[in-house]
Design a protein around this motif. Sequence first.
Motif, mmCIF file in Angstrom:
data_model
loop_
_atom_site.group_PDB
_atom_site.id
_atom_site.type_symbol
_atom_site.label_atom_id
_atom_site.label_comp_id
_atom_site.label_asym_id
_atom_site.label_seq_id
_atom_site.Cartn_x
_atom_site.Cartn_y
_atom_site.Cartn_z
ATOM 1 N N SER A 110 -0.613 -2.286 -10.001
ATOM 2 C CA SER A 110 -0.874 -2.757 -8.627
ATOM 3 C C SER A 110 -0.913 -4.268 -8.653
ATOM 4 O O SER A 110 -1.465 -4.852 -9.596
ATOM 5 C CB SER A 110 -2.226 -2.271 -8.119
ATOM 6 O OG SER A 110 -2.181 -0.891 -7.963
ATOM 7 N N ASN A 165 0.829 -1.221 0.000
ATOM 8 C CA ASN A 165 0.000 0.000 0.000
ATOM 9 C C ASN A 165 0.854 1.258 0.000
ATOM 10 O O ASN A 165 1.964 1.270 0.522
ATOM 11 C CB ASN A 165 -0.882 0.027 1.255
ATOM 12 C CG ASN A 165 -1.854 -1.135 1.259
ATOM 13 O OD1 ASN A 165 -2.093 -1.724 0.209
ATOM 14 N ND2 ASN A 165 -2.380 -1.457 2.416
ATOM 15 N N ARG A 213 3.559 6.770 -3.909
ATOM 16 C CA ARG A 213 3.088 6.427 -5.254
ATOM 17 C C ARG A 213 2.598 7.666 -6.013
ATOM 18 O O ARG A 213 2.999 7.934 -7.149
ATOM 19 C CB ARG A 213 1.950 5.418 -5.118
ATOM 20 C CG ARG A 213 1.410 5.014 -6.434
ATOM 21 C CD ARG A 213 0.229 4.059 -6.271
ATOM 22 N NE ARG A 213 0.107 3.349 -7.509
ATOM 23 C CZ ARG A 213 0.027 2.045 -7.656
ATOM 24 N NH1 ARG A 213 0.037 1.275 -6.620
ATOM 25 N NH2 ARG A 213 -0.049 1.510 -8.837
#
Length: 332
Positions: free
Chosen positions: A100, A77, A82
């Motif tokens: 992902s 996560n 990101r």
Amino acid sequence: MTQPSALTVPASLALMESHPIPEDWRHHHLLGLEHLTASEITLILDYAEALHRATENGRKKLDLLKGRTIANLFFENSTRTRNSFSLAAKRLGADTVEFSSSGSSVAKGETFIDTAKTIEAMLVDAVVVRHSSPGTPQMLSKHLACSVINAGDGPHEHPTQGLLDILTIRQHRGSLAGLTVAMVGDIAHSRTARSNIWGLLKLGAKVIVCGPATLVSKNWEKLGVEVSYSLDKILPRCDVLNLLRIQFERQAIRPFPSVHEYTLLYAMNQERIKKSKDDILIMAPGPINRGVELTPEVADGPHSVILEQVTNGIAIRMATLWLLLGRRLDAR
Ligand code: NCD
């Protein structure tokens, strides 16, 4: 015109375009801060500030990396890292691919290397990788021809986080030399702590790691840092506190009896601010857990530079992408 000979940033954007990267910059990947020199770290910080100015604080898009493609490969996560890499790439004119692990062919049994090679075959110039296994970016760098950037490998390193933390301190204090910086909390599981330690020591800061004995081993002294188990004892000496989240998801057993007890001993609150230096900087890599490592008044108070760290993250990632890709504009 002659190329700049040493590790210095060109004085203007036009010069940056015509003299892409200082001759002495020799890296194709950014895997950690452990193996960078003090002048290489300083160069990245200087480029970050120059690129932040050139994008007019994020309002202007440059085309320094037009035609380049950056792939974000995140197997864990992320909110800040990101999005920050994505924005940094876009502000330099590059395209981005967002990968992902959930919803990908990894879920169909494809190996990590095959997945990474597949993404690379889409003609990407750099992959930004986050993975729970330490060493993943190092391994990828041996299998891929494109640049690899470590966005966090297990508890090992998170170099752009270390750099953005250091840039934030430099902006407030001018220099790192002679400052005392304490990393507080879950040192054992923190890649942010490791990258900060390498970078801060190289730039001449004194580093203290502080937290419960179950999360701070005496062995850290071997890296040249001070180990402390009492925040109250070290507090009056600290110029900067970097408050790390307790990473329960990486722990097999609870490292202290209760969160309440941790908070009593290690949370930064108003009483502790009063016992600190007047100009202490309060930092956190985030995500922050209000009421655990710091109280809301401290998180939102005048000493907190937590959101400045987030802004600086984009600048650091622009500098990283430019230094790794700017020289090879015709290489593909
Ligand atoms: C950290 C991480 O993921 O390494 N956060 C970040 O990247 N800003 C720290 C954490 O998860 O606690």
